[in-house]
Design a protein around this motif. Structure first.
Motif, PDB file in Angstrom:
ATOM      1  N   PHE A 100      30.773  45.407  31.745  1.00 42.58           N
ATOM      2  CA  PHE A 100      30.233  46.080  32.920  1.00 42.58           C
ATOM      3  C   PHE A 100      31.238  46.038  34.065  1.00 42.58           C
ATOM      4  N   VAL A 101      31.800  44.858  34.310  1.00 43.76           N
ATOM      5  CA  VAL A 101      32.798  44.709  35.374  1.00 43.76           C
ATOM      6  C   VAL A 101      34.029  45.556  35.069  1.00 43.76           C
ATOM      7  N   ASN A 102      34.528  45.458  33.842  1.00 39.42           N
ATOM      8  CA  ASN A 102      35.745  46.187  33.488  1.00 39.42           C
ATOM      9  C   ASN A 102      35.561  47.696  33.565  1.00 39.42           C
ATOM     10  N   GLN A 103      34.419  48.178  33.111  1.00 41.76           N
ATOM     11  CA  GLN A 103      34.203  49.625  33.125  1.00 41.76           C
ATOM     12  C   GLN A 103      33.974  50.145  34.538  1.00 41.76           C
ATOM     13  N   PHE A 104      33.373  49.334  35.391  1.00 40.53           N
ATOM     14  CA  PHE A 104      33.247  49.717  36.798  1.00 40.53           C
ATOM     15  C   PHE A 104      34.633  49.781  37.443  1.00 40.53           C
ATOM     16  N   CYS A 105      35.429  48.731  37.232  1.00 36.63           N
ATOM     17  CA  CYS A 105      36.768  48.674  37.828  1.00 36.63           C
ATOM     18  C   CYS A 105      37.671  49.769  37.283  1.00 36.63           C
ATOM     19  N   ALA A 106      37.486  50.134  36.010  1.00 33.32           N
ATOM     20  CA  ALA A 106      38.275  51.222  35.429  1.00 33.32           C
ATOM     21  C   ALA A 106      38.045  52.513  36.190  1.00 33.32           C
ATOM     22  N   ARG A 107      36.815  52.750  36.607  1.00 32.27           N
ATOM     23  CA  ARG A 107      36.473  54.015  37.267  1.00 32.27           C
ATOM     24  C   ARG A 107      36.825  54.034  38.745  1.00 32.27           C
ATOM     25  N   VAL A 108      36.829  52.859  39.388  1.00 34.23           N
ATOM     26  CA  VAL A 108      37.198  52.831  40.815  1.00 34.23           C
ATOM     27  C   VAL A 108      38.676  52.516  41.012  1.00 34.23           C
ATOM     28  N   GLY A 109      39.391  52.258  39.903  1.00 36.53           N
ATOM     29  CA  GLY A 109      40.838  52.028  39.980  1.00 36.53           C
ATOM     30  C   GLY A 109      41.233  50.661  40.484  1.00 36.53           C
ATOM     31  N   ALA A 110      40.474  49.618  40.103  1.00 40.53           N
ATOM     32  CA  ALA A 110      40.752  48.259  40.582  1.00 40.53           C
ATOM     33  C   ALA A 110      41.401  47.409  39.497  1.00 40.53           C
ATOM     34  N   PRO A 111      42.591  46.848  39.749  1.00 37.24           N
ATOM     35  CA  PRO A 111      43.204  45.921  38.788  1.00 37.24           C
ATOM     36  C   PRO A 111      42.372  44.651  38.665  1.00 37.24           C
ATOM     37  N   VAL A 112      42.338  44.077  37.461  1.00 41.68           N
ATOM     38  CA  VAL A 112      41.511  42.899  37.191  1.00 41.68           C
ATOM     39  C   VAL A 112      42.357  41.792  36.584  1.00 41.68           C
ATOM     40  N   VAL A 113      42.189  40.572  37.103  1.00 38.12           N
ATOM     41  CA  VAL A 113      42.742  39.374  36.480  1.00 38.12           C
ATOM     42  C   VAL A 113      41.571  38.428  36.229  1.00 38.12           C
ATOM     43  N   SER A 114      41.623  37.692  35.142  1.00 36.46           N
ATOM     44  CA  SER A 114      40.450  36.884  34.795  1.00 36.46           C
ATOM     45  C   SER A 114      40.839  35.515  34.273  1.00 36.46           C
ATOM     46  N   LEU A 115      39.839  34.661  34.201  1.00 31.38           N
ATOM     47  CA  LEU A 115      39.991  33.301  33.691  1.00 31.38           C
ATOM     48  C   LEU A 115      38.631  32.876  33.153  1.00 31.38           C
ATOM     49  N   THR A 116      38.624  32.161  32.029  1.00 27.00           N
ATOM     50  CA  THR A 116      37.378  31.636  31.481  1.00 27.00           C
ATOM     51  C   THR A 116      37.289  30.155  31.818  1.00 27.00           C
ATOM     52  N   ALA A 117      36.186  29.761  32.461  1.00 28.31           N
ATOM     53  CA  ALA A 117      36.021  28.383  32.919  1.00 28.31           C
ATOM     54  C   ALA A 117      35.892  27.428  31.740  1.00 28.31           C
ATOM     55  N   ARG A 118      36.197  26.162  31.994  1.00 29.33           N
ATOM     56  CA  ARG A 118      36.049  25.113  30.992  1.00 29.33           C
ATOM     57  C   ARG A 118      35.771  23.799  31.712  1.00 29.33           C
ATOM     58  N   SER A 119      35.448  22.772  30.964  1.00 30.56           N
ATOM     59  CA  SER A 119      35.003  21.514  31.573  1.00 30.56           C
ATOM     60  C   SER A 119      36.084  20.844  32.404  1.00 30.56           C
ATOM     61  N   ARG A 120      37.362  21.038  32.026  1.00 28.91           N
ATOM     62  CA  ARG A 120      38.440  20.382  32.763  1.00 28.91           C
ATOM     63  C   ARG A 120      39.234  21.370  33.615  1.00 28.91           C
ATOM     64  N   LEU A 121      38.544  22.347  34.115  1.00 34.23           N
ATOM     65  CA  LEU A 121      39.207  23.337  34.974  1.00 34.23           C
ATOM     66  C   LEU A 121      39.769  22.658  36.214  1.00 34.23           C
ATOM     67  N   ASP A 122      40.999  23.005  36.551  1.00 33.37           N
ATOM     68  CA  ASP A 122      41.680  22.413  37.702  1.00 33.37           C
ATOM     69  C   ASP A 122      42.042  23.513  38.690  1.00 33.37           C
ATOM     70  N   ARG A 123      42.175  23.142  39.955  1.00 32.05           N
ATOM     71  CA  ARG A 123      42.508  24.125  40.979  1.00 32.05           C
ATOM     72  C   ARG A 123      43.791  24.879  40.655  1.00 32.05           C
ATOM     73  N   THR A 124      44.752  24.174  40.029  1.00 28.31           N
ATOM     74  CA  THR A 124      46.018  24.827  39.695  1.00 28.31           C
ATOM     75  C   THR A 124      45.849  25.906  38.630  1.00 28.31           C
ATOM     76  N   ASP A 125      44.774  25.837  37.830  1.00 32.50           N
ATOM     77  CA  ASP A 125      44.500  26.902  36.866  1.00 32.50           C
ATOM     78  C   ASP A 125      44.232  28.214  37.578  1.00 32.50           C
ATOM     79  N   LEU A 126      43.731  28.130  38.801  1.00 33.87           N
ATOM     80  CA  LEU A 126      43.463  29.311  39.605  1.00 33.87           C
ATOM     81  C   LEU A 126      44.654  29.698  40.474  1.00 33.87           C
ATOM     82  N   THR A 127      45.321  28.684  41.035  1.00 34.60           N
ATOM     83  CA  THR A 127      46.364  28.975  42.028  1.00 34.60           C
ATOM     84  C   THR A 127      47.751  29.130  41.421  1.00 34.60           C
ATOM     85  N   GLY A 128      48.082  28.345  40.384  1.00 34.18           N
ATOM     86  CA  GLY A 128      49.415  28.444  39.776  1.00 34.18           C
ATOM     87  C   GLY A 128      50.043  27.086  39.549  1.00 34.18           C
TER      88      GLY A 128
END
Length: 347
Positions: free
Chosen positions: A82-110
């Protein structure tokens, strides 16, 4: 309005499959760099939007650019698509991440990496890229991460500048940057049946910052339309193909409905372990087209093979038997039209 500074085009609502007047704001992307363009999802012309959910999404998209969107729904209900098909039509680039139990802030920031020449370089994480370039950042399976993790980035959920401790850089949020979080559970309520492993109820302070959108399995008419759109032209016997396709889609959807009811304990003494999501339904459709045209399997063997491969090999025998009985009862003999009559001559 601020939205007019962010958006530079209006996308006809008919692009979303709705036959009425109207539009949703989007981007022209005339000056977008090649990498960013490659992150715009590819549009699936057969995708079916539900009008109510699309209305919530478009309202959030056009008016709440500094607040995240939280999308909940059962597995296979199409949250990510749903998100991808909406973004496809409005022309929005998408980056994603799947959460996990040991998710760290650096997984989001770099994080820092060592190159082949032994030099160190900093690689941006998905939320950093979103903040810099105006992407949509999608955090899938949000509750798989501890609740205190999302609490620790509350300032980013509010659109605050991103401070990279590793580099000392401060990144102001790009006006087009967005956060969408998806999950199987509803956020501040638990998974009542315990079907999703390692999930965490979220802090009310985090959920308070989000718009909410619930995606259930799509309505019968829309799902039948989706199934029909995904059926290729095949050889059928004893019936013309358009009539067969319509009846096959209708019966297949009814079979999924019966299994979903059993999964929820409706009209069933004991809830079964798995259900037929839209994703599984389309997979089952493909496998039925393969198995029911096989000369090595009779009709019932073909049906059971398709069910095993698409779903039931992962559940207990009692649940598998229930699914087989429900699906077989609803499909009836519709799949038998895919196989040649025994008396027909072979090529």
């Amino acid at each position: 309005m601020q939205s007019h500074k962010i958006f530079d085009m209006a996308v006809d609502i008919k692009t979303f499959g709705l036959e009425r007047s109207g539009s949703i704001l989007g981007y022209r992307n005339q000056s977008l760099d090649p990498l960013s363009k490659s992150l715009i999802p590819e549009a699936d012309p057969t995708y079916v939007f539900q009008e109510q959910q699309l209305g919530i999404m478009s309202a959030w998209w056009e008016s709440a650019n500094e607040e995240p969107l939280f999308i909940s729904g059962p597995h296979g209900s199409g949250k990510t698509s749903f998100v991808n098909q909406f973004c496809a039509r409005v022309g929005a680039p998408v980056v994603s991440l799947t959460a996990r139990s040991r998710l760290d802030r650096t997984d989001l920031t770099g994080h820092w990496v060592i190159g082949k020449d032994k030099s160190m370089s900093y690689v941006d994480g998905p939320i950093t890229r979103a903040w810099k370039h105006g992407y949509v950042f999608v955090a899938n399976e949000m509750s798989a991460a501890p609740a205190d993790f999302w609490l620790s980035i509350n300032e980013l959920l509010e659109g605050a500048p991103l401070f990279l401790e590793e580099t000392g850089e401060v990144i102001k949020r790009h006006p087009r940057a967005r956060i969408i979080m998806t999950d199987n559970i509803r956020g501040i309520t638990d998974d009542a049946f315990g079907r999703y492993l390692g999930r965490n109820v979220q802090d009310p302070a985090v959920m308070d910052r989000c718009w909410k959108l619930r995606l259930e399995y799509i309505d019968a008419d829309s799902e039948i339309k989706l199934i029909e759109s995904k059926i290729p032209e095949v050889e059928v016997h004893g019936i013309d193909f358009p009539a067969w396709k319509k009846e096959f889609a209708k019966r297949l959807r009814k079979a999924a409905e019966r299994v979903r009811e059993a999964y929820c304990g409706i009209n069933c003494s004991q809830p079964i372990e798995a259900t037929i999501s839209t994703r599984v339904l389309l997979r089952l459709k493909d496998l039925l087209l393969i198995s029911c045209t096989s000369k090595d399997l009779d009709y019932r063997e073909a049906l059971h093979w398709a069910l095993r491969v698409s779903l039931t090999e992962s559940v207990d025998p009692a649940s598998a038997l229930t699914v087989e009985k429900l699906v077989e009862a609803e499909l009836g003999s519709i799949c038998s039209h895919l196989s040649k009559p025994v008396s027909s001559s072979e090529d």
